[in-house]
Write an enzyme that holds these catalytic residues in place. Structure first.
Site, mmCIF file in Angstrom:
data_model
loop_
_atom_site.group_PDB
_atom_site.id
_atom_site.type_symbol
_atom_site.label_atom_id
_atom_site.label_comp_id
_atom_site.label_asym_id
_atom_site.label_seq_id
_atom_site.Cartn_x
_atom_site.Cartn_y
_atom_site.Cartn_z
ATOM 1 N N TYR A 124 0.848 -1.207 0.000
ATOM 2 C CA TYR A 124 0.000 0.000 0.000
ATOM 3 C C TYR A 124 0.881 1.255 0.000
ATOM 4 O O TYR A 124 0.670 2.166 -0.802
ATOM 5 C CB TYR A 124 -0.930 -0.020 1.221
ATOM 6 C CG TYR A 124 -1.726 1.250 1.436
ATOM 7 C CD1 TYR A 124 -2.993 1.408 0.853
ATOM 8 C CD2 TYR A 124 -1.240 2.296 2.223
ATOM 9 C CE1 TYR A 124 -3.731 2.572 1.050
ATOM 10 C CE2 TYR A 124 -1.966 3.452 2.428
ATOM 11 C CZ TYR A 124 -3.217 3.588 1.845
ATOM 12 O OH TYR A 124 -3.951 4.746 2.040
HETATM 13 N N1 LIG Z 1 -9.210 6.867 5.429
HETATM 14 C C1 LIG Z 1 -8.031 7.448 5.609
HETATM 15 O O1 LIG Z 1 -7.678 7.832 6.743
HETATM 16 C C2 LIG Z 1 -7.114 7.670 4.421
HETATM 17 C C3 LIG Z 1 -5.868 8.291 4.668
HETATM 18 C C4 LIG Z 1 -5.005 8.511 3.590
HETATM 19 C C5 LIG Z 1 -5.391 8.143 2.303
HETATM 20 N N2 LIG Z 1 -6.605 7.544 2.100
HETATM 21 C C6 LIG Z 1 -6.953 7.181 0.717
HETATM 22 O O2 LIG Z 1 -8.277 7.596 0.414
HETATM 23 C C7 LIG Z 1 -8.829 6.731 -0.546
HETATM 24 C C8 LIG Z 1 -10.193 6.246 -0.098
HETATM 25 O O3 LIG Z 1 -10.012 5.441 1.045
HETATM 26 P P1 LIG Z 1 -11.134 5.188 2.161
HETATM 27 O O4 LIG Z 1 -10.473 5.425 3.454
HETATM 28 O O5 LIG Z 1 -12.374 5.894 1.796
HETATM 29 O O6 LIG Z 1 -11.288 3.604 2.008
HETATM 30 P P2 LIG Z 1 -12.581 2.641 2.005
HETATM 31 O O7 LIG Z 1 -13.657 3.193 2.851
HETATM 32 O O8 LIG Z 1 -12.045 1.297 2.288
HETATM 33 O O9 LIG Z 1 -13.066 2.732 0.494
HETATM 34 C C9 LIG Z 1 -12.312 2.195 -0.560
HETATM 35 C C10 LIG Z 1 -13.177 2.099 -1.785
HETATM 36 O O10 LIG Z 1 -12.420 1.462 -2.832
HETATM 37 C C11 LIG Z 1 -13.196 0.429 -3.392
HETATM 38 N N3 LIG Z 1 -12.371 -0.663 -3.903
HETATM 39 C C12 LIG Z 1 -11.500 -1.428 -3.218
HETATM 40 N N4 LIG Z 1 -10.993 -2.379 -4.005
HETATM 41 C C13 LIG Z 1 -11.570 -2.230 -5.212
HETATM 42 C C14 LIG Z 1 -11.473 -2.939 -6.439
HETATM 43 N N5 LIG Z 1 -10.704 -4.026 -6.583
HETATM 44 N N6 LIG Z 1 -12.211 -2.520 -7.497
HETATM 45 C C15 LIG Z 1 -13.018 -1.449 -7.373
HETATM 46 N N7 LIG Z 1 -13.162 -0.734 -6.233
HETATM 47 C C16 LIG Z 1 -12.442 -1.134 -5.161
HETATM 48 C C17 LIG Z 1 -14.063 -0.069 -2.239
HETATM 49 O O11 LIG Z 1 -15.166 -0.777 -2.749
HETATM 50 P P3 LIG Z 1 -16.022 -1.751 -1.785
HETATM 51 O O12 LIG Z 1 -16.659 -0.863 -0.770
HETATM 52 O O13 LIG Z 1 -16.978 -2.355 -2.726
HETATM 53 O O14 LIG Z 1 -15.044 -2.688 -1.191
HETATM 54 C C18 LIG Z 1 -14.433 1.242 -1.559
HETATM 55 O O15 LIG Z 1 -15.528 1.846 -2.192
HETATM 56 C C19 LIG Z 1 -7.825 5.595 -0.750
HETATM 57 O O16 LIG Z 1 -7.067 5.838 -1.917
HETATM 58 C C20 LIG Z 1 -6.946 5.697 0.480
HETATM 59 O O17 LIG Z 1 -5.655 5.213 0.236
HETATM 60 C C21 LIG Z 1 -7.466 7.304 3.126
#
Ligand SMILES: NC(=O)c1ccc[n+]([C@@H]2O[C@H](COP(=O)([O-])OP(=O)(O)OC[C@H]3O[C@@H](n4cnc5c(N)ncnc54)[C@H](OP(=O)(O)O)[C@@H]3O)[C@@H](O)[C@H]2O)c1
Length: 247
Positions: A166
């Site tokens: 990641y």
């Molecule tokens: N949350 C944080 O604190 C944080 C911090 C830094 C960066 N980020 C970045 O922000 C972004 C969003 O993250 P989040 O925290 O919102 O994560 P999340 O709630 O886990 O959401 C991730 C999304 O990606 C989708 N996804 C995962 N694998 C996939 C695949 N193979 N094909 C299509 N869609 C897929 C998931 O779909 P499903 O729901 O169907 O599984 C979900 O809708 C990411 O790039 C993450 O690295 C987040």
């Protein structure tokens, strides 16, 4: 970024694709872009979640969205070409692309990191954004004001211990963002940037910190200013930058 309050028609007439639009930050961004006038293409792997976001946008009175189910883990170049063709046929344009989908698959030291997980995480978090960008670049270049936004994470810059593929993918995405910005700024109006969301209450963060209190993390809805700014016309000319969504 918190004091950025654009008008509700900021994204009027724009067609924007969000990956991972069914949950977390992607869901919040899709709803927020639609509330500011954009037509959304909701891409993700779980149709039920995408349908829910579609309904939420409809109930809120936003422009009719479209659902594009796609599992980025198994998608091949021909699937991306097909997506680009569908966008061309159905919408005739693409003005915004938010690369939001990502997987973490837990924290593991490199010595125990499984090869299968390594490939899978790099496929979803790094190769998919490359393939998708490449497939729709022609459409973006025809937009008068196109914006590509990648999702950064400080763990990629730091090389934070145990974050494995990641973190490597996030480091790679930053480089991809910068080199694409450099390639495109010479002769197109496509801008390319990234957003580091900070600590946001989502499934992905819970996976990394299962013992933490989620109440300490911000709600995805509270960081949308950065996403609106980069997707809309106020960031015209801004390219090659990583913006922090939380001050
Ligand atoms: N949350 C944080 O604190 C944080 C911090 C830094 C960066 N980020 C970045 O922000 C972004 C969003 O993250 P989040 O925290 O919102 O994560 P999340 O709630 O886990 O959401 C991730 C999304 O990606 C989708 N996804 C995962 N694998 C996939 C695949 N193979 N094909 C299509 N869609 C897929 C998931 O779909 P499903 O729901 O169907 O599984 C979900 O809708 C990411 O790039 C993450 O690295 C987040």
């Amino acid at each position: 970024m918190h004091d950025y309050h654009p008008s509700s028609d900021l994204l009027k007439d724009r067609v924007i694709l969000v990956t991972g639009a069914g949950a977390g930050i992607g869901r919040a961004a899709a709803r927020c872009f639609a509330a500011h006038g954009a037509t959304l293409i909701l891409l993700g792997r779980t149709i039920r979640k995408l349908e829910q976001v579609y309904d939420e946008i409809e109930t809120a009175g936003g422009p009719q969205a479209a659902i594009y189910p796609m599992n980025l883990e198994g998608a091949a170049p021909k699937d991306y070409a097909e997506l680009a063709q569908v966008l061309e046929n159905e919408f005739g344009r693409l003005d915004g692309l938010l690369h939001n989908a990502a997987i973490l698959e837990g924290l593991t030291p490199i010595v125990h990191y499984s090869l299968e997980t390594w490939y899978r995480v790099l496929q979803v978090d790094l190769n998919a954004p490359f393939l998708l960008t490449q497939a729709v670049l022609g459409l973006l270049q025809r937009s008068p004001d196109a914006s590509v936004v990648f999702s950064g994470d400080v763990v990629g810059d730091e090389g934070r211990a145990y974050w494995g593929a990641y973190a490597v993918a996030k480091g790679g995405l930053q480089t991809l963002m910068k080199l694409l910005a450099n390639e495109l700024k010479a002769n197109t109006s496509v801008r390319v940037n990234s957003i580091d969301p900070g600590k946001i209450r989502t499934q992905l963060r819970l996976q990394a910190y299962p013992a933490a209190d989620p109440a300490e993390w911000a709600d995805p809805e509270t960081i949308m200013s950065a996403y609106l700014y980069l997707m809309g016309p106020d960031s015209r000319g801004v390219t090659g930058n990583c913006i922090k969504a939380q001050d």
